[in-house]
Design an enzyme around this catalytic site. Structure first.
Site, PDB file in Angstrom:
ATOM      1  N   PRO A   2      27.722 -48.264  84.611  1.00  0.00           N
ATOM      2  CA  PRO A   2      29.107 -47.570  84.711  1.00  0.00           C
ATOM      3  C   PRO A   2      30.293 -47.820  84.006  1.00  0.00           C
ATOM      4  O   PRO A   2      30.511 -49.035  83.765  1.00  0.00           O
ATOM      5  CB  PRO A   2      29.115 -47.410  86.306  1.00  0.00           C
ATOM      6  CG  PRO A   2      28.015 -47.839  86.844  1.00  0.00           C
ATOM      7  CD  PRO A   2      27.224 -48.635  85.928  1.00  0.00           C
ATOM      8  N   GLU A   3      30.794 -46.922  83.118  1.00  0.00           N
ATOM      9  CA  GLU A   3      31.712 -47.293  82.459  1.00  0.00           C
ATOM     10  C   GLU A   3      33.316 -46.573  82.969  1.00  0.00           C
ATOM     11  O   GLU A   3      33.213 -46.213  83.997  1.00  0.00           O
ATOM     12  CB  GLU A   3      31.485 -46.842  80.944  1.00  0.00           C
ATOM     13  CG  GLU A   3      30.249 -47.812  80.534  1.00  0.00           C
ATOM     14  CD  GLU A   3      30.020 -46.848  78.796  1.00  0.00           C
ATOM     15  OE1 GLU A   3      31.036 -46.671  78.063  1.00  0.00           O
ATOM     16  OE2 GLU A   3      28.980 -47.084  78.648  1.00  0.00           O
ATOM     17  N   LYS A  60      36.344 -51.842  84.725  1.00  0.00           N
ATOM     18  CA  LYS A  60      34.824 -51.396  85.350  1.00  0.00           C
ATOM     19  C   LYS A  60      35.038 -51.634  86.666  1.00  0.00           C
ATOM     20  O   LYS A  60      34.065 -51.554  87.350  1.00  0.00           O
ATOM     21  CB  LYS A  60      33.910 -51.976  84.462  1.00  0.00           C
ATOM     22  CG  LYS A  60      33.770 -51.362  83.192  1.00  0.00           C
ATOM     23  CD  LYS A  60      32.454 -51.820  82.554  1.00  0.00           C
ATOM     24  CE  LYS A  60      32.408 -51.565  81.158  1.00  0.00           C
ATOM     25  NZ  LYS A  60      31.271 -51.945  80.366  1.00  0.00           N
ATOM     26  N   ARG A 265      23.051 -55.180  71.180  1.00  0.00           N
ATOM     27  CA  ARG A 265      23.095 -54.134  71.916  1.00  0.00           C
ATOM     28  C   ARG A 265      22.350 -52.978  71.290  1.00  0.00           C
ATOM     29  O   ARG A 265      22.650 -52.730  69.914  1.00  0.00           O
ATOM     30  CB  ARG A 265      24.391 -53.717  72.363  1.00  0.00           C
ATOM     31  CG  ARG A 265      25.058 -54.608  73.321  1.00  0.00           C
ATOM     32  CD  ARG A 265      24.457 -54.926  74.502  1.00  0.00           C
ATOM     33  NE  ARG A 265      24.575 -53.875  75.317  1.00  0.00           N
ATOM     34  CZ  ARG A 265      25.553 -53.337  76.214  1.00  0.00           C
ATOM     35  NH1 ARG A 265      26.438 -54.124  76.128  1.00  0.00           N
ATOM     36  NH2 ARG A 265      25.506 -52.342  76.837  1.00  0.00           N
TER      37      ARG A 265
END
Length: 285
Positions: A2-3, A60, A265
Site C-alpha cells: 500500500p502506498e 505510508k 525493483r
C-alpha cells in the site's frame, strides 16, 4: 505494498466509521514480531484504556494520536489490512493483532506475509521525523523539489522510492509518474533539466490524486491484495498507464510496454516515450 493513496483510503474509512473518540479496551497479539520494540504483554498493557483523539496518515504510516499524547503507528507493508469485526467473529489464521473498542467493535490486523508492524510510542517524531516531505502538501513546491534533486547522483526511480526523500510514493505511482513525465527511471536525478523537473513534479501529484479519487489500486483478488476497511477494491487499476501492463500498447505512442529492473525493483516503461538520453523539454520520441 500500500502506498499513499491506499493508506489514505484506509485512514478515511477509519474516520468515517467513527473510530476517532473511541477507547481501546483490550488488545491481543498473536504474532509477536508484528509489535516493534515491545513484548506482546507490554504492548497489551500499554495500549489498554487509550482514547483515540485523531487518525491521520504520514507517508505510508497510519497514525493514531491518543489524547494523552502517545501514538500508535501502523505500517501495512506488503500485505497488511485492517478489518472491522465483532467480538463474535472467529479469528482468522492471519489476524495477528486484535484491538477491542469501547463501542463493542474490533479492529483486526490481517497480514498474510507478516511484514506489517505496530509501533506504540510516546514520541511519533522519532519515526515519522525520518520521512521526507508529503508530495500533496502545499508546502511541497516545484522549486523545493528542484532543490532536492540538485547535486543528487542517484537514479531517479530508486530516489523516488526512498521514503526519507519523499514520503508515500511506491513502485506503482513512481512508474506512473515517470511515464507521465516522459522520464527514464535510470536517469540520474541531478541530470534532470528544469522542464523535466516541472513535468515530474506535476506528474507525481497527478497520479497520486488520481489514485486517491479511485480509492487506491487493487491488482487482483488474492489475500495479499489491497482492500479498504469497507472491503472495497481500489478502482485505480483501470487508470494505470504502464504499471503491470507489460506487452500492452503504450497509451501515448502504442509501443509495447516493457518490464525492466531498476535498483532491484520491477519497473514498467515505454522505451520510446522514456528515452534515457532524451533532451530536457523534448517529447522523448
Amino acid at each position: 505494498m500500500p502506498e499513499l493513496p491506499e493508506v489514505q483510503t484506509v485512514v478515511d474509512d477509519l474516520k468515517r466509521d467513527g473510530f476517532e473518540g473511541t477507547v481501546i479496551t483490550r488488545a491481543r497479539v498473536y504474532w509477536p514480531k508484528t509489535v516493534h520494540g515491545l513484548s506482546p504483554e507490554a504492548f497489551q498493557r500499554g495500549i489498554k484504556g487509550r482514547r483515540i483523539a485523531a487518525i491521520r496518515r504520514r507517508g505510508k504510516f497510519i497514525v493514531f494520536d491518543f489524547n494523552d499524547a502517545g501514538h500508535l503507528l501502523i505500517h501495512l507493508r506488503m500485505s497488511g489490512r485492517l478489518l472491522v469485526k465483532t467480538p463474535r467473529s472467529p479469528r482468522l489464521k492471519h489476524e495477528h493483532v486484535v484491538l477491542s473498542f469501547s463501542d463493542h467493535r474490533q479492529l483486526r490486523f490481517h497480514d498474510v506475509r507478516k511484514f506489517g508492524r505496530f509501533y506504540l510510542v510516546t514520541d511519533a517524531a522519532a519515526i515519522l521525523g525520518r520521512l521526507g516531505p508529503e508530495p500533496l502538501e502545499d508546502s511541497f513546491c516545484a522549486a523545493g523539489f528542484a532543490a532536492m534533486l540538485k547535486n543528487c547522483g542517484r537514479m531517479i526511480k530508486p530516489l523516488l522510492l526512498d521514503q526519507a526523500f519523499l514520503a508515500g510514493l511506491g513502485n506503482i505511482y513512481a512508474d506512473e509518474a515517470l511515464w507521465e513525465a516522459r522520464i527514464h527511471p535510470r536517469k540520474i536525478a541531478a541530470e534532470l533539466g528544469s522542464a523535466e523537473i516541472r513535468a515530474l513534479y506535476r506528474a507525481i501529484r497527478k497520479v497520486l490524486r488520481r489514485g486517491l479519487r479511485n480509492m487506491g489500486t487493487s491488482l487482483g483478488s488474492g489475500q495479499s491484495n489491497f482492500f479498504s476497511i469497507a472491503g472495497r477494491n481500489g478502482r485505480n487499476r483501470d487508470a494505470l498507464m504502464v504499471f503491470r501492463r507489460t506487452g500492452s500498447a503504450c497509451p501515448r505512442c502504442r509501443m509495447a510496454i516493457k518490464r525492466i529492473i531498476v535498483g532491484q525493483r520491477s519497473t514498467h516503461i515505454c522505451e520510446r516515450c522514456q528515452r534515457l538520453n532524451a533532451i530536457d523539454g523534448s517529447t522523448g520520441v
